[in-house]
Design a protein around this motif. Sequence first.
Motif, PDB file in Angstrom:
ATOM      1  N   GLY A  14      18.185  22.685 -55.875  1.00 24.01           N
ATOM      2  CA  GLY A  14      17.376  21.884 -56.786  1.00 24.01           C
ATOM      3  C   GLY A  14      16.042  22.539 -57.081  1.00 24.01           C
ATOM      4  N   ARG A  15      15.402  23.102 -56.060  1.00 25.85           N
ATOM      5  CA  ARG A  15      14.116  23.768 -56.250  1.00 25.85           C
ATOM      6  C   ARG A  15      14.270  24.988 -57.150  1.00 25.85           C
ATOM      7  NH1 ARG A  15      10.599  26.864 -51.580  1.00 25.85           N
ATOM      8  NH2 ARG A  15       8.821  27.428 -52.913  1.00 25.85           N
ATOM      9  N   ALA A  16      15.318  25.774 -56.898  1.00 25.80           N
ATOM     10  CA  ALA A  16      15.553  26.960 -57.715  1.00 25.80           C
ATOM     11  C   ALA A  16      15.862  26.583 -59.159  1.00 25.80           C
ATOM     12  CB  ALA A  16      16.693  27.781 -57.122  1.00 25.80           C
ATOM     13  N   ALA A  17      16.618  25.504 -59.351  1.00 25.71           N
ATOM     14  CA  ALA A  17      16.976  25.065 -60.701  1.00 25.71           C
ATOM     15  C   ALA A  17      15.737  24.650 -61.490  1.00 25.71           C
ATOM     16  CB  ALA A  17      17.966  23.904 -60.625  1.00 25.71           C
ATOM     17  N   LYS A  18      14.828  23.930 -60.850  1.00 24.10           N
ATOM     18  CA  LYS A  18      13.579  23.528 -61.517  1.00 24.10           C
ATOM     19  C   LYS A  18      12.761  24.747 -61.924  1.00 24.10           C
ATOM     20  CE  LYS A  18      13.040  19.088 -59.102  1.00 24.10           C
ATOM     21  NZ  LYS A  18      12.215  18.338 -58.105  1.00 24.10           N
ATOM     22  N   ALA A  19      12.639  25.706 -61.009  1.00 20.35           N
ATOM     23  CA  ALA A  19      11.853  26.908 -61.304  1.00 20.35           C
ATOM     24  C   ALA A  19      12.508  27.749 -62.394  1.00 20.35           C
ATOM     25  CB  ALA A  19      11.682  27.739 -60.033  1.00 20.35           C
ATOM     26  N   TYR A  20      13.839  27.751 -62.429  1.00 20.70           N
ATOM     27  CA  TYR A  20      14.567  28.525 -63.435  1.00 20.70           C
ATOM     28  C   TYR A  20      14.379  27.942 -64.831  1.00 20.70           C
ATOM     29  CZ  TYR A  20      18.545  30.622 -65.902  1.00 20.70           C
ATOM     30  OH  TYR A  20      19.334  31.285 -66.801  1.00 20.70           O
ATOM     31  N   GLY A  21      14.313  26.616 -64.908  1.00 19.04           N
ATOM     32  CA  GLY A  21      14.115  25.996 -66.211  1.00 19.04           C
ATOM     33  C   GLY A  21      15.139  24.940 -66.568  1.00 19.04           C
ATOM     34  N   MET A  22      15.761  24.320 -65.602  1.00 21.20           N
ATOM     35  CA  MET A  22      16.682  23.229 -65.884  1.00 21.20           C
ATOM     36  C   MET A  22      15.895  21.954 -66.173  1.00 21.20           C
ATOM     37  SD  MET A  22      19.969  21.996 -63.638  1.00 21.20           S
ATOM     38  CE  MET A  22      20.906  23.458 -64.108  1.00 21.20           C
ATOM     39  N   ILE A  23      16.329  21.191 -67.166  1.00 25.08           N
ATOM     40  CA  ILE A  23      15.679  19.929 -67.525  1.00 25.08           C
ATOM     41  C   ILE A  23      16.522  18.789 -66.971  1.00 25.08           C
ATOM     42  CG2 ILE A  23      14.927  18.425 -69.407  1.00 25.08           C
ATOM     43  CD1 ILE A  23      14.506  20.902 -71.107  1.00 25.08           C
ATOM     44  N   PHE A  24      15.955  18.034 -66.037  1.00 20.74           N
ATOM     45  CA  PHE A  24      16.710  16.965 -65.402  1.00 20.74           C
ATOM     46  C   PHE A  24      16.511  15.648 -66.166  1.00 20.74           C
ATOM     47  CE2 PHE A  24      16.139  20.000 -61.903  1.00 20.74           C
ATOM     48  CZ  PHE A  24      17.464  20.154 -61.539  1.00 20.74           C
ATOM     49  N   VAL A  25      17.617  14.969 -66.404  1.00 20.38           N
ATOM     50  CA  VAL A  25      17.636  13.747 -67.203  1.00 20.38           C
ATOM     51  C   VAL A  25      17.490  12.531 -66.295  1.00 20.38           C
ATOM     52  CG1 VAL A  25      18.946  12.363 -68.852  1.00 20.38           C
ATOM     53  CG2 VAL A  25      19.137  14.871 -68.887  1.00 20.38           C
ATOM     54  N   GLU A  26      16.416  11.789 -66.477  1.00 18.32           N
ATOM     55  CA  GLU A  26      16.182  10.557 -65.726  1.00 18.32           C
ATOM     56  C   GLU A  26      16.514   9.376 -66.636  1.00 18.32           C
ATOM     57  OE1 GLU A  26      12.521  10.696 -63.182  1.00 18.32           O
ATOM     58  OE2 GLU A  26      12.123  12.495 -64.358  1.00 18.32           O
ATOM     59  N   ARG A  27      17.753   8.956 -66.607  1.00 14.34           N
ATOM     60  CA  ARG A  27      18.242   7.973 -67.567  1.00 14.34           C
ATOM     61  C   ARG A  27      17.579   6.604 -67.431  1.00 14.34           C
ATOM     62  NH1 ARG A  27      24.659   9.609 -66.964  1.00 14.34           N
ATOM     63  NH2 ARG A  27      24.493  11.635 -67.984  1.00 14.34           N
ATOM     64  N   ASP A  28      17.087   6.285 -66.236  1.00  9.87           N
ATOM     65  CA  ASP A  28      16.490   4.965 -66.026  1.00  9.87           C
ATOM     66  C   ASP A  28      15.036   4.892 -66.488  1.00  9.87           C
ATOM     67  OD1 ASP A  28      15.666   6.729 -64.085  1.00  9.87           O
ATOM     68  OD2 ASP A  28      15.549   5.204 -62.494  1.00  9.87           O
ATOM     69  N   GLN A  29      14.488   6.016 -66.978  1.00  5.61           N
ATOM     70  CA  GLN A  29      13.089   6.040 -67.391  1.00  5.61           C
ATOM     71  C   GLN A  29      12.895   5.818 -68.883  1.00  5.61           C
ATOM     72  OE1 GLN A  29      10.472   6.294 -65.163  1.00  5.61           O
ATOM     73  NE2 GLN A  29      12.137   6.056 -63.674  1.00  5.61           N
ATOM     74  N   GLY A  30      13.985   5.730 -69.646  1.00  3.08           N
ATOM     75  CA  GLY A  30      13.919   5.377 -71.057  1.00  3.08           C
ATOM     76  C   GLY A  30      13.112   6.345 -71.905  1.00  3.08           C
ATOM     77  N   ALA A  31      12.232   5.779 -72.763  1.00  4.47           N
ATOM     78  CA  ALA A  31      11.468   6.568 -73.733  1.00  4.47           C
ATOM     79  C   ALA A  31      10.542   7.570 -73.053  1.00  4.47           C
ATOM     80  CB  ALA A  31      10.657   5.642 -74.631  1.00  4.47           C
ATOM     81  N   LYS A  32      10.017   7.210 -71.901  1.00  3.24           N
ATOM     82  CA  LYS A  32       9.138   8.107 -71.166  1.00  3.24           C
ATOM     83  C   LYS A  32       9.865   9.393 -70.799  1.00  3.24           C
ATOM     84  CE  LYS A  32       6.410   8.421 -66.896  1.00  3.24           C
ATOM     85  NZ  LYS A  32       5.998   7.698 -65.652  1.00  3.24           N
ATOM     86  N   ALA A  33      11.092   9.247 -70.314  1.00  5.24           N
ATOM     87  CA  ALA A  33      11.889  10.418 -69.942  1.00  5.24           C
ATOM     88  C   ALA A  33      12.235  11.252 -71.173  1.00  5.24           C
ATOM     89  CB  ALA A  33      13.160   9.976 -69.229  1.00  5.24           C
TER      90      ALA A  33
END
Length: 225
Positions: free
Chosen positions: A106-125
């Motif tokens: 997960g840490r490597a994916a964030k640093a690489y540039g993966m965009i994680f989808v937080e579906r419960d955050q609505g418009a903010k996400a």
Amino acid sequence: MIFLRNILFYPAFYLGSVFFVLASVVSIPIGPAPLRWSVAAWSRFHRTCLRWLLGIKIEVEGQLSREPVFYAVRHESFFEAIDAPAMYDTPVTFAKHELSIIPGWGRAAKAYGMIFVERDQGAKALRKMVSAAREYSQEGRPLVIYPEGTRTPHGEAGKLQAGFAGLYKLIGLPVVPVAVNSGPMYHRFWKRPGTITYRIGETIPPGLPRAEIEARVIAAINALN
């Protein structure tokens, strides 16, 4: 023979993945170049395991874009996600938020540039994802999304998640739909030999109405069904 191929594949790939994850984490403080190399090498290692252990070949029909675009990819198995760094040029992939908590990966994916989808955050996400996607596309990196939102069995035409049309409208990039038929070979515990085909669809311009972009993407990503 299928049984033998699989009992060779699983330990080889997943034990090998531990090395690549560790290499990725270690390379984070050094800079983006070694991290991107580690991620791409992991994906190519997966392709090697497919070819020589599982007997799965990969073919690509059509040409990928040389410009930053929004790839909308059919999702039938984990294959598409693992293969993305080998298939595209340092892609920025949209993925479910739960993957971000995998230790190390997960840490490597964030640093690489993966965009994680937080579906419960609505418009903010959505605003957060659009901002990140614009920054990455300005760097010349392609965006990769699986618009169905989940794996869809081969032969079935899944529905697109509502968020795809919103991202398409707000990001303003051309969309390149990609069909893939990995399901019969890869979407099962006992993976089977065969040929996984990518079919690169016609580039769709930005700015189309929601109904039209969704209809065109659905038709194109299901071209191998």
